[in-house]
Motif scaffolding. Structure first.
Motif, PDB file in Angstrom:
ATOM      1  N   THR A 256      22.656 -19.652  40.896  1.00 38.70           N
ATOM      2  CA  THR A 256      22.725 -20.025  40.057  1.00 38.70           C
ATOM      3  C   THR A 256      23.807 -21.655  40.481  1.00 38.70           C
ATOM      4  O   THR A 256      24.537 -21.220  41.467  1.00 38.70           O
ATOM      5  N   CYS A 257      23.045 -22.599  39.639  1.00 36.16           N
ATOM      6  CA  CYS A 257      23.825 -23.630  40.083  1.00 36.16           C
ATOM      7  C   CYS A 257      23.816 -24.686  39.270  1.00 36.16           C
ATOM      8  O   CYS A 257      22.913 -24.966  38.692  1.00 36.16           O
ATOM      9  N   GLY A 258      24.800 -25.652  39.182  1.00 36.21           N
ATOM     10  CA  GLY A 258      25.025 -26.713  38.086  1.00 36.21           C
ATOM     11  C   GLY A 258      24.240 -27.746  38.147  1.00 36.21           C
ATOM     12  O   GLY A 258      23.703 -28.533  39.241  1.00 36.21           O
ATOM     13  N   GLY A 259      23.763 -28.109  36.911  1.00 37.23           N
ATOM     14  CA  GLY A 259      22.587 -29.309  37.280  1.00 37.23           C
ATOM     15  C   GLY A 259      23.324 -30.593  37.345  1.00 37.23           C
ATOM     16  O   GLY A 259      22.460 -31.486  37.325  1.00 37.23           O
ATOM     17  N   ASP A 260      24.418 -30.410  37.245  1.00 35.35           N
ATOM     18  CA  ASP A 260      25.263 -31.438  37.536  1.00 35.35           C
ATOM     19  C   ASP A 260      25.811 -31.990  38.540  1.00 35.35           C
ATOM     20  O   ASP A 260      27.151 -32.464  38.711  1.00 35.35           O
ATOM     21  N   GLU A 261      25.729 -31.268  39.180  1.00 37.62           N
ATOM     22  CA  GLU A 261      26.222 -31.180  41.226  1.00 37.62           C
ATOM     23  C   GLU A 261      25.349 -31.176  42.158  1.00 37.62           C
ATOM     24  O   GLU A 261      24.203 -31.304  42.518  1.00 37.62           O
TER      25      GLU A 261
ATOM     26  N   GLU B  39      19.000 -22.536  37.083  1.00 36.01           N
ATOM     27  CA  GLU B  39      20.252 -24.393  37.011  1.00 36.01           C
ATOM     28  C   GLU B  39      20.808 -23.772  35.170  1.00 36.01           C
ATOM     29  O   GLU B  39      20.482 -23.639  34.324  1.00 36.01           O
ATOM     30  N   VAL B  40      21.587 -23.735  35.435  1.00 36.31           N
ATOM     31  CA  VAL B  40      22.808 -23.726  34.523  1.00 36.31           C
ATOM     32  C   VAL B  40      23.682 -24.899  34.332  1.00 36.31           C
ATOM     33  O   VAL B  40      23.679 -25.836  34.833  1.00 36.31           O
ATOM     34  N   PRO B  41      24.117 -25.175  32.602  1.00 35.72           N
ATOM     35  CA  PRO B  41      24.703 -26.229  33.089  1.00 35.72           C
ATOM     36  C   PRO B  41      26.566 -26.587  33.520  1.00 35.72           C
ATOM     37  O   PRO B  41      26.701 -25.481  33.393  1.00 35.72           O
ATOM     38  N   GLY B  42      27.096 -27.587  33.563  1.00 34.97           N
ATOM     39  CA  GLY B  42      27.814 -27.891  34.570  1.00 34.97           C
ATOM     40  C   GLY B  42      28.197 -28.430  35.658  1.00 34.97           C
ATOM     41  O   GLY B  42      27.624 -28.718  36.653  1.00 34.97           O
ATOM     42  N   ARG B  43      29.060 -28.419  36.208  1.00 35.16           N
ATOM     43  CA  ARG B  43      29.245 -28.593  38.101  1.00 35.16           C
ATOM     44  C   ARG B  43      29.338 -28.062  38.777  1.00 35.16           C
ATOM     45  O   ARG B  43      30.003 -27.028  38.727  1.00 35.16           O
ATOM     46  N   HIS B  44      30.483 -28.931  39.862  1.00 34.52           N
ATOM     47  CA  HIS B  44      30.401 -27.441  41.075  1.00 34.52           C
ATOM     48  C   HIS B  44      31.913 -27.767  41.189  1.00 34.52           C
ATOM     49  O   HIS B  44      33.116 -27.311  41.616  1.00 34.52           O
TER      50      HIS B  44
END
Length: 234
Positions: free
Chosen positions: A174-179, A203-208
């Motif tokens: 999984t990885c944030g869409g804004d990172e 791809e998940v919502p959020g950051r690192h």
């Protein structure tokens, strides 16, 4: 527990056992890089307790690994994989009854370390949960100042060169869409899929950050733990 005599020195960890179970009760094992931070900042144990109470996952023993010298250990260091597989897991097998192969998880460099451990010791883990992995690549990531840049990029390049499946572990990324790691996580998932691995990427919502990693537990980690338990019974 303190595991002594490993190639990277002493490894500190805590083992969390579900209430009402004993050491000799065989239970699935979840091993978490940066375990104390996962517990404190992403509420990993609370999420697992709730999911267990709801019947979504079986009771799991959870190993919370202290990172120690985190960058040196987690940044694609094969000695860390050796310490984990050849020292930590045997000590756990001696102290506890385990059901099936463990699941290994981590975020950022912890995700990289998780993949590296199974890559160099294939068949050790039944499942990998990799969040926002630091799978750095030249011309993709602007991290050349990182002290272990060369070691990380060499490992990623070696993974990309493999043309056949190296491990039968179920791999969930999984990885944030804004990172910043989004591109290299997409590429790692594509690489693993192309070489025949059992892999998924979301791809998940959020950051690192820890809150974003917590939000990805449901359903991705919970579904993986349920699958790992069902596979161990087959």
């Amino acid at each position: 527990m303190t595991i002594t005599g490993t190639p990277v020195g002493d490894v500190e960890l805590a083992v969390v056992t579900p209430v009402g179970t004993r050491r000799r009760d065989p239970l699935p094992l979840l091993v978490a890089h940066d375990g104390p931070e996962y517990s404190r900042r992403s509420h990993l144990l609370s999420a697992l307790r709730a999911a267990t109470a709801d019947g979504r996952v079986p009771p799991n023993r959870v190993v919370l690994l202290e990172p120690g010298d985190r960058n040196a250990r987690y940044a694609a260091n094969p000695l860390w994989g050796d310490a984990l597989v050849e020292h930590v897991l045997p000590a756990l097998h001696t102290a506890y009854a385990l059901d099936g192969r463990p699941t290994l998880m981590g975020a950022s460099l912890g995700a990289l370390a998780s993949l590296e451990a199974e890559w160099h010791h294939p068949g050790t883990f039944g499942a990998l949960f990799l969040q926002s992995g630091s799978f750095f690549r030249r011309r993709v990531d602007d991290e050349e100042d990182f002290e272990f840049w060369g070691r990380v990029t060499r490992f990623v390049t070696n993974v990309r060169r493999v043309r056949r499946r190296r491990t039968d572990a179920r791999i969930v990324l999984t990885c944030g869409g804004d990172e910043g790691n989004l591109a290299n996580n997409r590429q790692m998932a594509e690489t693993l899929a192309a070489s025949g691995h059992d892999v998924s990427f979301t791809e998940v919502p959020g950051r690192h950050d820890w809150p974003s990693w917590e939000h990805a537990f449901d359903p991705h980690l919970l579904d993986l733990l349920d699958l790992a338990a069902r596979r161990s019974r087959e």
